[in-house]
Design an enzyme around this catalytic site. Sequence first.
Site, PDB file in Angstrom:
ATOM      1  N   ASP A 198       0.833  -1.200   0.000  1.00  0.00           N
ATOM      2  CA  ASP A 198       0.000   0.000   0.000  1.00  0.00           C
ATOM      3  C   ASP A 198       0.870   1.254   0.000  1.00  0.00           C
ATOM      4  OD1 ASP A 198      -2.357   1.455   0.070  1.00  0.00           O
ATOM      5  OD2 ASP A 198      -2.484   1.450   2.246  1.00  0.00           O
ATOM      6  N   CYS A 257     -26.640 -10.404  -2.517  1.00  0.00           N
ATOM      7  CA  CYS A 257     -26.450  -9.633  -1.281  1.00  0.00           C
ATOM      8  C   CYS A 257     -26.046  -8.199  -1.590  1.00  0.00           C
ATOM      9  CB  CYS A 257     -25.383 -10.291  -0.409  1.00  0.00           C
ATOM     10  SG  CYS A 257     -25.031  -9.400   1.117  1.00  0.00           S
TER      11      CYS A 257
END
Length: 390
Positions: free
Chosen positions: A142, A200
């Site tokens: 990251d 979902c």
Amino acid sequence: MMTQDSSTASQLAERIKDWGKSLGFADVGITHTDLSAYEADYFNWVGLDFHGEMHYMTHHGHKRTRPNELVPGTLSIISVRMNYLDSNASDPLQQLHKSENAYISRYALGKDYHKLLRKRLQKLAEKIASEVPELQYRAFTDSAPVLERPIAKEAGLGFIGKNSLIIHPRAGSWFFLGELYTNLQLPPDPPFEKQACGPCTACIQECPTNAIIEDGLIDARRCISYLTIEYPGSIPDELRSLMGNRIYGCDDCQLVCPWNRYSSATTESDFQHRHRLDSSTLLELWQWSEADFLHFLEGSPIRRIGYTQWLRNLAVALGNLEGGHTQIRDAIQQLSTRRGLFGELLDEHIDWALERLKHQLTLSSSSEKNQSSPLKPFAAAKYYMPKSIK
């Protein structure tokens, strides 16, 4: 460029996975460097300004989507994940729904993950180099223009969910990702071709600020994680009351994700909660001096936002406080003590909070208090629940 015969490369790939797991990675996958299938979506997202003020998203051109341009000579990418959920921390839902408590994203309760993952990736690279001296690599956590989620998907570590996170059907999504760009020609693992969210829409429904525009598309400018961590400016008025008591990050989309029934707790001591960050009240944290902030958050990812932004986030959360007259009066008094000390930005958010709290004192009925509730409770709808995986 470094190539090997297929048998040798396959054996090396399996050893790399074993070495990675012995170093504490929950899973290790290998993939190619072709991310062309994700390039248009990425640049369309940036073109819509959904990245907000994260200008680093636009600084590197195609290096983010073309690994060979970022690290010339890259042939294979090793993708890893490491669990971070601390099972010993206070229950996140209980913390989230007590407006006097401070909610901090579960990944930030312990030490900064960047250093730990980089060190483990470095050890993995050293182990590979001990057998393949010609290895060239770069490790990422990251920390560079890397499309880590598409890479993880292509490496078989999970699918990209509707909340844009990598989700594994046997491991949920409470994990960090890291990468090794290498000059090794390794056999790629099969990718996760199919998204397993089914019908979902729990994450979309539960996002407090409606930052999930549609399947996998996030408007960071509305995301609480962006607003409390990445964004140093004035939080838009219309979003402040929706932030509730979330002072650093937001986990709502993970808390309601059915696949997280299968998450495993971290085994890393560095990711265990520290200094009661899992259960502190807003007023306790508001009373920290800058020296306290620097001391208690030494080694924490939270420290990077700085003391003033920390107070800004707390001021918004205190403005969303719901409680008795004594508690609200205490919050008003505490907020007032720092007005005028840290500049116009903080004063603006303090004034907003004071106005809301003073208004609460004038309310005469519990029904009116409920109508002013800043928290968006988790809905009672029946969500799609995936079949248990054996």
